[in-house]
Design a protein around this motif. Structure first.
Motif, PDB file in Angstrom:
ATOM      1  N   THR A   1      -0.087  -5.243   0.995  1.00 34.87           N
ATOM      2  CA  THR A   1      -0.166  -3.867   0.519  1.00 34.87           C
ATOM      3  C   THR A   1       1.018  -3.104   1.111  1.00 34.87           C
ATOM      4  O   THR A   1       1.183  -3.081   2.334  1.00 34.87           O
ATOM      5  CB  THR A   1      -1.478  -3.198   0.941  1.00 34.87           C
ATOM      6  N   PHE A   2       1.855  -2.500   0.221  1.00 32.27           N
ATOM      7  CA  PHE A   2       3.058  -1.779   0.658  1.00 32.27           C
ATOM      8  C   PHE A   2       2.840  -0.280   0.564  1.00 32.27           C
ATOM      9  O   PHE A   2       2.281   0.233  -0.415  1.00 32.27           O
ATOM     10  CB  PHE A   2       4.262  -2.160  -0.228  1.00 32.27           C
ATOM     11  N   PHE A   3       3.312   0.424   1.605  1.00 30.64           N
ATOM     12  CA  PHE A   3       3.406   1.892   1.588  1.00 30.64           C
ATOM     13  C   PHE A   3       4.825   2.253   2.010  1.00 30.64           C
ATOM     14  O   PHE A   3       5.262   1.850   3.094  1.00 30.64           O
ATOM     15  CB  PHE A   3       2.398   2.530   2.553  1.00 30.64           C
ATOM     16  N   LEU A   4       5.537   3.008   1.123  1.00 29.25           N
ATOM     17  CA  LEU A   4       6.936   3.365   1.374  1.00 29.25           C
ATOM     18  C   LEU A   4       7.060   4.849   1.658  1.00 29.25           C
ATOM     19  O   LEU A   4       6.437   5.689   0.975  1.00 29.25           O
ATOM     20  CB  LEU A   4       7.832   2.993   0.184  1.00 29.25           C
ATOM     21  N   LEU A   5       7.913   5.174   2.643  1.00 20.99           N
ATOM     22  CA  LEU A   5       8.176   6.563   3.022  1.00 20.99           C
ATOM     23  C   LEU A   5       9.686   6.770   3.084  1.00 20.99           C
ATOM     24  O   LEU A   5      10.415   5.949   3.670  1.00 20.99           O
ATOM     25  CB  LEU A   5       7.563   6.868   4.404  1.00 20.99           C
ATOM     26  N   ASP A   6      10.124   7.837   2.490  1.00 14.77           N
ATOM     27  CA  ASP A   6      11.537   8.213   2.552  1.00 14.77           C
ATOM     28  C   ASP A   6      11.651   9.438   3.445  1.00 14.77           C
ATOM     29  O   ASP A   6      11.251  10.551   3.064  1.00 14.77           O
ATOM     30  CB  ASP A   6      12.067   8.520   1.151  1.00 14.77           C
TER      31      ASP A   6
ATOM     32  N   LEU B   1       0.729  -4.100   4.990  1.00 19.57           N
ATOM     33  CA  LEU B   1      -0.579  -4.543   5.489  1.00 19.57           C
ATOM     34  C   LEU B   1      -0.927  -5.894   4.878  1.00 19.57           C
ATOM     35  O   LEU B   1      -0.758  -6.093   3.664  1.00 19.57           O
ATOM     36  CB  LEU B   1      -1.666  -3.534   5.154  1.00 19.57           C
ATOM     37  N   SER B   2      -1.385  -6.794   5.724  1.00 19.59           N
ATOM     38  CA  SER B   2      -1.868  -8.099   5.259  1.00 19.59           C
ATOM     39  C   SER B   2      -3.334  -8.237   5.654  1.00 19.59           C
ATOM     40  O   SER B   2      -3.662  -8.225   6.847  1.00 19.59           O
ATOM     41  CB  SER B   2      -1.039  -9.228   5.876  1.00 19.59           C
ATOM     42  N   SER B   3      -4.197  -8.324   4.654  1.00 19.34           N
ATOM     43  CA  SER B   3      -5.631  -8.396   4.932  1.00 19.34           C
ATOM     44  C   SER B   3      -5.980  -9.715   5.633  1.00 19.34           C
ATOM     45  O   SER B   3      -5.445 -10.781   5.321  1.00 19.34           O
ATOM     46  CB  SER B   3      -6.422  -8.276   3.633  1.00 19.34           C
ATOM     47  N   LEU B   4      -6.901  -9.612   6.590  1.00 23.74           N
ATOM     48  CA  LEU B   4      -7.371 -10.791   7.323  1.00 23.74           C
ATOM     49  C   LEU B   4      -8.728 -11.276   6.810  1.00 23.74           C
ATOM     50  O   LEU B   4      -9.406 -12.055   7.493  1.00 23.74           O
ATOM     51  CB  LEU B   4      -7.475 -10.479   8.819  1.00 23.74           C
TER      52      LEU B   4
ATOM     53  N   GLU C   1       8.752  -2.901  -9.848  1.00 22.29           N
ATOM     54  CA  GLU C   1       8.496  -4.292 -10.253  1.00 22.29           C
ATOM     55  C   GLU C   1       8.610  -5.222  -9.047  1.00 22.29           C
ATOM     56  O   GLU C   1       7.804  -6.129  -8.852  1.00 22.29           O
ATOM     57  CB  GLU C   1       9.512  -4.692 -11.336  1.00 22.29           C
ATOM     58  N   TRP C   2       9.641  -4.991  -8.189  1.00 21.03           N
ATOM     59  CA  TRP C   2       9.833  -5.847  -7.008  1.00 21.03           C
ATOM     60  C   TRP C   2       8.669  -5.683  -6.024  1.00 21.03           C
ATOM     61  O   TRP C   2       8.168  -6.643  -5.452  1.00 21.03           O
ATOM     62  CB  TRP C   2      11.166  -5.463  -6.343  1.00 21.03           C
ATOM     63  N   LEU C   3       8.235  -4.413  -5.879  1.00 24.26           N
ATOM     64  CA  LEU C   3       7.128  -4.154  -4.956  1.00 24.26           C
ATOM     65  C   LEU C   3       5.843  -4.831  -5.435  1.00 24.26           C
ATOM     66  O   LEU C   3       5.104  -5.433  -4.656  1.00 24.26           O
ATOM     67  CB  LEU C   3       6.905  -2.648  -4.817  1.00 24.26           C
ATOM     68  N   SER C   4       5.575  -4.730  -6.755  1.00 25.05           N
ATOM     69  CA  SER C   4       4.370  -5.361  -7.306  1.00 25.05           C
ATOM     70  C   SER C   4       4.423  -6.873  -7.150  1.00 25.05           C
ATOM     71  O   SER C   4       3.418  -7.527  -6.834  1.00 25.05           O
ATOM     72  CB  SER C   4       4.220  -5.002  -8.785  1.00 25.05           C
ATOM     73  N   LYS C   5       5.634  -7.424  -7.355  1.00 24.45           N
ATOM     74  CA  LYS C   5       5.784  -8.869  -7.224  1.00 24.45           C
ATOM     75  C   LYS C   5       5.526  -9.310  -5.778  1.00 24.45           C
ATOM     76  O   LYS C   5       4.846 -10.304  -5.519  1.00 24.45           O
ATOM     77  CB  LYS C   5       7.181  -9.263  -7.673  1.00 24.45           C
ATOM     78  N   MET C   6       6.064  -8.575  -4.817  1.00 23.36           N
ATOM     79  CA  MET C   6       5.882  -8.925  -3.411  1.00 23.36           C
ATOM     80  C   MET C   6       4.420  -8.787  -2.985  1.00 23.36           C
ATOM     81  O   MET C   6       3.893  -9.605  -2.212  1.00 23.36           O
ATOM     82  CB  MET C   6       6.768  -8.043  -2.530  1.00 23.36           C
ATOM     83  N   GLU C   7       3.745  -7.779  -3.495  1.00 20.74           N
ATOM     84  CA  GLU C   7       2.337  -7.589  -3.144  1.00 20.74           C
ATOM     85  C   GLU C   7       1.472  -8.726  -3.684  1.00 20.74           C
ATOM     86  O   GLU C   7       0.559  -9.225  -2.998  1.00 20.74           O
ATOM     87  CB  GLU C   7       1.838  -6.246  -3.677  1.00 20.74           C
ATOM     88  N   SER C   8       1.761  -9.148  -4.930  1.00 21.60           N
ATOM     89  CA  SER C   8       0.943 -10.203  -5.535  1.00 21.60           C
ATOM     90  C   SER C   8       1.219 -11.561  -4.903  1.00 21.60           C
ATOM     91  O   SER C   8       0.311 -12.381  -4.733  1.00 21.60           O
ATOM     92  CB  SER C   8       1.206 -10.262  -7.050  1.00 21.60           C
ATOM     93  N   GLN C   9       2.463 -11.825  -4.516  1.00 18.57           N
ATOM     94  CA  GLN C   9       2.804 -13.128  -3.940  1.00 18.57           C
ATOM     95  C   GLN C   9       2.227 -13.299  -2.536  1.00 18.57           C
ATOM     96  O   GLN C   9       1.687 -14.343  -2.202  1.00 18.57           O
ATOM     97  CB  GLN C   9       4.333 -13.290  -3.900  1.00 18.57           C
ATOM     98  N   GLY C  10       2.336 -12.280  -1.733  1.00 18.17           N
ATOM     99  CA  GLY C  10       1.918 -12.426  -0.351  1.00 18.17           C
ATOM    100  C   GLY C  10       0.584 -11.799  -0.037  1.00 18.17           C
ATOM    101  O   GLY C  10       0.184 -11.748   1.128  1.00 18.17           O
ATOM    102  N   ASN C  11      -0.110 -11.282  -1.068  1.00 22.72           N
ATOM    103  CA  ASN C  11      -1.385 -10.599  -0.833  1.00 22.72           C
ATOM    104  C   ASN C  11      -1.200  -9.470   0.188  1.00 22.72           C
ATOM    105  O   ASN C  11      -1.974  -9.312   1.123  1.00 22.72           O
ATOM    106  CB  ASN C  11      -2.438 -11.600  -0.349  1.00 22.72           C
TER     107      ASN C  11
END
Length: 432
Positions: A76-81, A162-165, A64-74
């Protein structure tokens, strides 16, 4: 010829101004686009600092936090553990996002991972992030690229953002099109302005060329008439007896003198055009000069049954710095014209006045006058009013010469209707 010159001057003015304008526009666009990219990068880095702080404070990262951050700042998140992609990366992933994930992992392993080989020096619970520009080869799109690494004991969390230009590039593209449109409109207006402006500049040259053509045509016409009379008299003189030869010789001499007078006048005007008009100003008693002109022409006026009078101020006048011979020439021209065009029993008045450091000499008559349509043209060379065209001895150069003489004295020569019905010429001369 003038049309070609007009077009070339218009193209030259428009071209030079256009080049300067394009250089300035490109310089502005370069600086503006650079600032837009820099400001966007600053904003992206600030967001990454905020996201890094939030991740440090969270023990559990929710979808939910990841989706919220992606929508607010436009973003794209990729997470690696520890280098293994999160399940979040594969859920609801589009083909474009999948391609981006693969490219980002390749980029991460090739560049970022090398830079973090010495990350063991980082303290526990301390984050590390770096930003750069990333171009997707497959999608042919530009992104701002950031890698956040959070080390917690033996676990490493890698977050690729990633932030699209696209919006920034669209803004830059719109700005370029706007400047292109403004430049095109400006170039068109410049062309119109240059056409009008160069036309105004060329107008005096065209008028001067036209006057030169008219001058040559009129001079040829004026010279042709006495020359024809001279040639005709010379032929008749060859066949005439001794009693008639003297008459033909007198005609030749008379017409020759007319030609000489015309040539002298033309040379005088030519000297004025070439700024070789000889003026020798000296302190002159202008009232004495006016009186001398009156006395010189009074016998001729009486011979023509005309009344010539003079009017001078009663008070003493200051000296006028002028060329007295040239001013006498002007008065001779004006008085000779007045005598020539005033019918018998007419009146001619020569007067002098002094006001505000200026001398005013006027010659008025009650003769045939000058129509209003001719008043602006009588100072043109070879121009004569209709009523005077057939008068011998007048070539239409006298007033032109008089006007040039007065101009050389920084004065003014004007004409208007006389109160008595004829013409009134006014010579205005400065004291110095």
């Amino acid at each position: 010829m003038f049309k070609k010159v007009h077009i070339r001057l218009t193209l030259l003015c428009t071209g030079i101004t256009t080049i300067i304008m394009i250089i300035m526009s490109c310089s502005y666009l370069y600086v503006s686009e650079k600032n837009l990219y820099r400001n966007q990068m600053y904003s992206f880095r600030n967001d990454m600092n905020t996201i890094s702080t939030n991740l440090e404070q969270q023990s559990v990262i929710t979808m939910e936090w990841l989706s919220k951050m992606e929508s607010q700042g436009n973003y794209t998140f990729f997470l690696l553990d520890n280098g293994i992609p999160f399940l979040y990366n594969t859920l609801a992933a589009s083909s474009e996002k999948s391609v981006l994930l693969e490219e980002c992992l390749n980029h991460y392993h090739q560049t970022i991972l090398i830079d973090t080989d010495n990350s063991s020096s980082l303290s526990p619970y301390v984050s590390y992030h770096t930003e750069s520009e990333f171009i997707s080869p497959a999608l042919e799109k530009k992104f701002f690229y950031s890698v956040l690494i959070l080390r917690r004991n033996s676990s490493n969390l890698q977050v690729i953002v990633l932030s699209s230009l696209n919006k920034l590039e669209q803004q830059i593209e719109q700005q370029r099109y706007l400047f292109l449109f403004i430049d095109l409109i400006t170039i068109f207006l410049l062309a119109v302005f240059s056409w009008i402006f160069t036309g105004i500049l060329l107008k005096p040259i065209m008028e001067n060329q036209k006057k030169q053509v008219q001058f040559v045509s009129s001079a040829s016409h004026e010279l042709r008439t006495p020359l024809a009379v001279i040639l005709s008299s010379a032929e008749c003189c060859q066949e005439a007896d001794s009693d008639k030869k003297s008459g033909f010789l007198n005609t030749i001499i008379s017409e020759g003198m007319r030609m000489k007078a015309l040539i002298d006048d033309m040379l005088t005007l030519s000297g004025s055009d070439n700024h070789r008009f000889s003026i020798e100003p000296v302190p002159t008693e202008i009232d004495t000069l006016v009186m001398n002109s009156y006395e010189a022409f009074d016998p001729l006026a009486k011979e023509r049954q005309l009344s010539l009078s003079v009017e001078l101020p009663e008070e003493s006048l200051p000296l006028c710095t002028c060329d007295k011979n040239r001013i006498s020439q002007v008065l001779s021209i004006l008085l000779h014209n007045a005598i020539s065009y005033t019918p018998a029993s007419g009146r001619i008045k020569l007067s002098l006045d002094y006001r505000k450091d200026h001398f005013f000499i006027s010659v008025s008559d009650n003769g045939i006058g000058i129509p209003d349509k001719d008043k602006k043209k009588i100072f043109d060379r070879f121009y004569r009013a209709e009523k005077a065209r057939s008068t011998k001895g007048h070539f239409g150069l006298g007033l032109s010469i008089a006007n040039e003489i007065i101009k050389s004295h920084y004065g003014n020569l004007s004409v208007k209707d006389s109160p008595e019905g004829g013409a009134l010429f006014i010579v205005e001369l400065p004291k110095k």
